[in-house]
Design an enzyme around this catalytic site. Structure first.
Site, PDB file in Angstrom:
ATOM      1  N   HIS A 268      22.755 -22.418  34.473  1.00 54.30           N
ATOM      2  CA  HIS A 268      23.868 -22.453  35.424  1.00 54.30           C
ATOM      3  C   HIS A 268      24.042 -23.858  36.000  1.00 54.30           C
ATOM      4  O   HIS A 268      25.136 -24.423  35.961  1.00 54.30           O
ATOM      5  CB  HIS A 268      23.601 -21.445  36.542  1.00 54.30           C
ATOM      6  CG  HIS A 268      24.669 -21.367  37.574  1.00 54.30           C
ATOM      7  ND1 HIS A 268      25.644 -20.392  37.568  1.00 54.30           N
ATOM      8  CD2 HIS A 268      24.926 -22.127  38.669  1.00 54.30           C
ATOM      9  CE1 HIS A 268      26.459 -20.567  38.596  1.00 54.30           C
ATOM     10  NE2 HIS A 268      26.037 -21.619  39.289  1.00 54.30           N
ATOM     11  N   GLU A 269      22.969 -24.412  36.519  1.00 58.24           N
ATOM     12  CA  GLU A 269      23.064 -25.733  37.139  1.00 58.24           C
ATOM     13  C   GLU A 269      23.314 -26.820  36.089  1.00 58.24           C
ATOM     14  O   GLU A 269      23.982 -27.816  36.367  1.00 58.24           O
ATOM     15  CB  GLU A 269      21.803 -26.040  37.948  1.00 58.24           C
ATOM     16  CG  GLU A 269      21.497 -25.048  39.063  1.00 58.24           C
ATOM     17  CD  GLU A 269      22.649 -24.809  40.022  1.00 58.24           C
ATOM     18  OE1 GLU A 269      23.545 -25.684  40.144  1.00 58.24           O
ATOM     19  OE2 GLU A 269      22.678 -23.738  40.653  1.00 58.24           O
ATOM     20  N   HIS A 272      26.994 -27.071  35.650  1.00 63.51           N
ATOM     21  CA  HIS A 272      27.568 -27.946  36.674  1.00 63.51           C
ATOM     22  C   HIS A 272      27.292 -29.409  36.328  1.00 63.51           C
ATOM     23  O   HIS A 272      28.168 -30.282  36.452  1.00 63.51           O
ATOM     24  CB  HIS A 272      26.935 -27.644  38.040  1.00 63.51           C
ATOM     25  CG  HIS A 272      27.464 -26.425  38.715  1.00 63.51           C
ATOM     26  ND1 HIS A 272      28.796 -26.239  39.010  1.00 63.51           N
ATOM     27  CD2 HIS A 272      26.817 -25.325  39.204  1.00 63.51           C
ATOM     28  CE1 HIS A 272      28.959 -25.083  39.638  1.00 63.51           C
ATOM     29  NE2 HIS A 272      27.773 -24.508  39.763  1.00 63.51           N
ATOM     30  N   GLU A 298      32.708 -24.109  39.002  1.00 59.31           N
ATOM     31  CA  GLU A 298      31.926 -22.898  38.777  1.00 59.31           C
ATOM     32  C   GLU A 298      32.208 -22.302  37.397  1.00 59.31           C
ATOM     33  O   GLU A 298      31.335 -21.675  36.798  1.00 59.31           O
ATOM     34  CB  GLU A 298      32.217 -21.871  39.871  1.00 59.31           C
ATOM     35  CG  GLU A 298      31.233 -20.723  39.927  1.00 59.31           C
ATOM     36  CD  GLU A 298      29.813 -21.155  40.265  1.00 59.31           C
ATOM     37  OE1 GLU A 298      28.871 -20.424  39.899  1.00 59.31           O
ATOM     38  OE2 GLU A 298      29.640 -22.231  40.879  1.00 59.31           O
TER      39      GLU A 298
END
Length: 505
Positions: A268-269, A272, A298
């Site tokens: 997830h990160e 980003h 996001e």
């Protein structure tokens, strides 16, 4: 095209300097959440307050207003999506918002939110909301003041939402969520009534932290996160901090008895981070060097975490590597069983660990509660009870303590009221973008099975990252997919995934 006025170059130079100062605050903010000793919180609050004031003074300088006025007739001659036109449009928007906020207010907000994050962390460890309550009350007071100062036409929440998702409104978000819920809730109900329970035993075995870190970093690197321009650290609540060109820092948290928490947090990160690392560095300090919106940001994290990271082709490639890294835990487990485990739908307490089907209900809960707190319809002191009651209605579960309830997220301690809706917007955009990518690129599943993610990453860079804020989110979505944002691609994706897993019709 007419010659670019010198006042434009002077304006850009001034904003670049302000961005450099802001990047210093970014490093301190990263340090605060990864390394700062508890007794350093007060000093850090004062440091952040000073930097916030100095940055605010720079971005609200009368010289910026004068330059914008001077450039008004010149920019009117440019195409709307020209580099200079897009920059000036977004600079004006930010300037007109920022100039309304007094320096003293900005300084106080930075001081309070820095201190409150430390108190939130303490309250979370103690599982005691009352430790954090006075700080939440201060933040709500400041955010009400901010909404009143900035101004709004319909709802005070609009003024705060606009900071994260420019152009969006509370009414629009409410409608989008309503349309999504109308199809999402029956899908979740059908899954729960299917009579099928997918085992997650394999995820709850022995996963040593150091090996999790190695495996997670290898996966992040393979999908495109550049560790020569970034790093991975440990924190209480995972985040990505894009300091500037060549410096993007991601974090996670490890649970040696649960695989999902760190691994999917890293993906997830990293999503980003890939966005941050592929913004055009030549535009640093200007809107064209910044992400479109938090909803679009996001979309990148959720796309890599879920659309890619929870797909079967992804694990066709990574499962043999997982078995090699954790032989005693994964030995004897089939790829089918592992894929089912990471995609089990099961109402749970923690948003960041929620499955793809129930995740958006967590966001709707927060969206409703923070609106009520902002307007005063819900007092901060009543938040734990309201949270638990609403959670029981939506999920059929009652949080056993505040850590698993209203203290699980850092956002309110940061002053991030208006932030949460961007997570669901991100899920919606991710599904719509991935649908477009598959149509345009062909056999992406074949790429993933081969451990190849470069074509998708390049497509995302060309379609999204390199544009910065040249286009607003709604325009970008239209350009990429040929239609406005819709809940239908996400619902179609979820149905396609969960129908075979749960034997739905």
């Amino acid at each position: 095209m007419t010659m670019r006025p010198a006042s434009y170059d002077g304006l850009i130079a001034q904003l670049r300097e302000a961005s450099l100062l802001g990047s210093c605050a970014g490093v301190l903010g990263w340090d605060e959440r990864t390394n700062l000793p508890p007794k350093g919180s007060e000093l850090r609050g004062n440091q952040m307050a000073l930097l916030a004031r100095l940055t605010h003074e720079m971005v609200t300088s009368p010289k910026i207003g004068e330059a914008l006025a001077d450039l008004e007739s010149w920019v009117a001659q440019l195409p709307p999506d020209a580099e200079e036109a897009a920059n000036l449009r977004e600079i004006r928007r930010s300037y007109e918002r920022a100039v309304k906020l007094p320096n003293a207010f900005v300084e106080e907000m930075a001081r309070v939110t820095t201190r409150s994050q430390g108190m939130w962390q303490q309250a979370r460890q103690e599982k005691n909301f009352q430790t954090f309550q006075p700080w939440l009350e201060q933040i709500l007071k400041l955010k009400r003041e901010e909404a009143a100062i900035v101004g709004y036409s319909d709802h005070p929440y609009d003024a705060l939402l606009d900071e994260y998702e420019p152009g969006a409104s509370t009414a629009q978000i409410t409608q989008v969520f309503r349309e999504l819920s109308a199809e999402l809730v029956p899908l979740i109900a059908a899954i729960q009534q299917s009579g099928i329970t997918l085992s997650t035993d394999v995820l709850e075995g022995d996963y040593p932290t150091d090996l999790q870190q190695q495996f997670g970093m290898a996966a992040a690197k393979q999908i495109g996160f550049d560790f020569d321009a970034g790093r991975l650290d440990v924190t209480t609540h995972p985040f990505c901090s894009g300091i500037g060109p060549g410096d993007c820092r991601i974090t996670t948290r490890y649970n040696p008895r649960f695989f999902n928490e760190a691994f999917f947090g890293i993906l997830h990160e990293a999503g980003h981070g890939i966005y941050e690392q592929n913004l055009d560095a030549t535009h640093f300090g200007t809107p064209l060097g910044q992400a479109t919106s938090l909803g679009i940001h996001e979309s990148q994290s959720r796309l890599w975490e879920n659309q890619v990271g929870r797909s079967r082709p992804f694990w066709d490639h990574f499962f043999p590597k997982l078995r090699q890294m954790f032989p005693s835990t994964v030995a004897g487990v089939s790829p089918d069983a592992f894929y089912a485990a990471i995609n089990r739908v099961q109402p749970s307490f923690i948003r960041v660990e929620a499955d793809e089907a129930t995740y958006n209900l967590h966001i709707i809960l927060r969206f409703e509660l923070e609106q009520a707190m902002l307007t005063g319809d819900l007092q901060a002191s009543d938040l734990p009870g309201a949270w638990n009651e609403r959670f029981r209605t939506m999920f059929g579960l009652t949080p056993p303590d505040d850590k698993l309830g209203c203290l699980q997220d850092i956002h309110w301690s940061m002053g991030g009221i208006g932030y949460f809706p961007t997570y669901t917007l991100g899920n919606l955009y991710a599904a719509q973008f991935m649908e477009a990518a598959r149509e345009q690129l062909g056999d992406l599943d074949g790429d993933f099975r081969a451990g190849e993610f470069g074509r998708l990453k390049q497509w995302l860079t060309d379609s999204i990252h390199r544009h910065g804020q040249r286009y607003r989110a709604e325009t970008l979505c239209q350009r990429i997919s040929g239609r406005p944002l819709s809940h239908r691609p996400l619902i179609a994706y979820l149905q396609a995934k969960f129908t075979p897993l749960y034997g739905l019709r």
